[in-house]
Design a protein around this motif. Sequence first.
Motif, short mmCIF file in Angstrom:
data_model
loop_
_atom_site.label_atom_id
_atom_site.label_comp_id
_atom_site.label_asym_id
_atom_site.label_seq_id
_atom_site.Cartn_x
_atom_site.Cartn_y
_atom_site.Cartn_z
N GLY A 58 -7.51 4.65 7.42
CA GLY A 58 -6.97 5.25 6.34
C GLY A 58 -5.63 6.00 6.47
N TRP A 61 -2.98 5.42 3.59
CA TRP A 61 -3.79 6.25 2.33
C TRP A 61 -3.15 7.66 2.47
CZ3 TRP A 61 -9.47 6.87 0.99
CH2 TRP A 61 -9.51 7.34 -0.37
N PHE A 152 -6.23 -7.27 10.55
CA PHE A 152 -4.97 -6.87 10.65
C PHE A 152 -4.36 -7.50 11.72
CE2 PHE A 152 -1.60 -3.73 12.27
CZ PHE A 152 -0.96 -3.62 11.21
N LYS A 210 -13.10 8.76 -0.07
CA LYS A 210 -13.11 7.62 -1.24
C LYS A 210 -14.25 8.12 -2.09
CE LYS A 210 -11.47 3.38 -0.62
NZ LYS A 210 -11.33 2.56 -2.06
N SER A 242 -3.60 5.38 -5.20
CA SER A 242 -4.85 4.44 -5.16
C SER A 242 -4.53 3.11 -4.56
CB SER A 242 -5.61 4.37 -6.40
OG SER A 242 -4.74 3.73 -7.09
N ILE A 243 -5.42 2.37 -3.91
CA ILE A 243 -4.77 1.10 -3.63
C ILE A 243 -4.49 0.19 -4.54
CG2 ILE A 243 -7.47 0.33 -3.15
CD1 ILE A 243 -5.57 -1.06 -0.68
N PHE A 269 -2.36 -3.12 3.26
CA PHE A 269 -3.19 -3.10 2.00
C PHE A 269 -4.22 -4.26 1.93
CE2 PHE A 269 1.05 -1.08 1.23
CZ PHE A 269 0.56 0.29 1.08
N GLN A 271 -8.83 -4.69 1.46
CA GLN A 271 -9.93 -4.56 0.73
C GLN A 271 -10.23 -3.04 0.37
OE1 GLN A 271 -12.43 -6.57 -0.74
NE2 GLN A 271 -10.72 -8.18 -0.16
N ALA A 272 -9.84 -2.15 1.39
CA ALA A 272 -10.05 -0.57 1.12
C ALA A 272 -11.46 -0.55 0.70
CB ALA A 272 -9.25 -0.24 0.36
#
Length: 306
Positions: A58, A61, A152, A210, A242-243, A269, A271-272
């Motif tokens: 995270g 974010w 990733f 979240k 927010s994503i 970035f 699915q988050a």
Amino acid sequence: MENSNNISEEKKWWGDKHLEQINGFWFMPFFAPKIRRVLAEFNPRPSDVILSSFPKTGTTWLKSLLYSIINRSSLDFLVNNNPHDLVPFLEAQVYGDKESSAHMSSEDTTSTRLFSTHIPYQLLGKTLESSGCRVVYVARNPKDTLTSLWHFTNKWKMADEGTWELEEAVEKFLSGTVPVGPYYEHVLRYRMASLNNPSKFFFITYEELKDDTKTHVKRLAEFLGCPFDDDKEVEEIVKCCSIEVLKNHEVNKSEDCPVWFSTPYNSFFRQAKVGDHTNYLSDEVIKRIDAVTKEKFHKSGFVYGI
Ligand code: PAP
């Protein structure tokens, strides 16, 4: 022993790619000298804020949230800058090479400088404890962390390496031989630091954030000494970070790579989602990871991650 920089061993983690060990933690050879520079040279100021995390938990974010909380008058900077270019990694951008020391040159010693790092407390703890700087640590459950790391890694532009197979990723994650691993020890030691000194170390999980982003953004602002008077401002920050909003800015859709790493900007970035691992890990693998999580986290009194 903390803050030592002995390299004792090398191990393979992905194909023929090696990791170097520094005091029980594994790092990409490319980053090892930069990490040694951070440990030798970084002198945090009392006004500094450091975001610390294990990879894929995270960081991007939190970078956008912390930067927005601190520089809240306008959020336009999020449209034109990837969060990693707003909040530099100590071991990649700040101590990455000679020129990048520009990040350190602020004359005003009272203004808030915001840095991030993946360096474990076991190495960086002495440095962090040496000044009144504040530290925010974000943790994420091991199965989603592993899943995110696997995706990733397969986006890295390293033409000579094949796919990092999921089976291999699971084995390496559990044995701790992934970049910045072992995961469990990384999380536990920062958590202990926050239990010992909660006014200096703010520990939060990706899942809590979240679940109720607004409440935790307000808590973060209080921790940083800049509380909000206006709920609308908080809501605006939550939305802009927010994503869904971030991933649609051109700068974050880009296939270009940052100068300090060879994955495209858009790879930060995905699915988050909390629980995304269920789409990839078999029941058997989930059971194996949960058993390790119970052993490492739950037995230490941290009932988290399953
Ligand atoms: P890093 O360690 O390379 O900086 P990091 O940002 O910690 O990566 O982790 C990336 C994860 O955060 C991705 O998770 P996923 O693979 O499970 O999807 C990414 O999607 C997620 N992420 C990025 N930005 C946000 C955001 N604004 N809100 C929530 N999650 C996000």
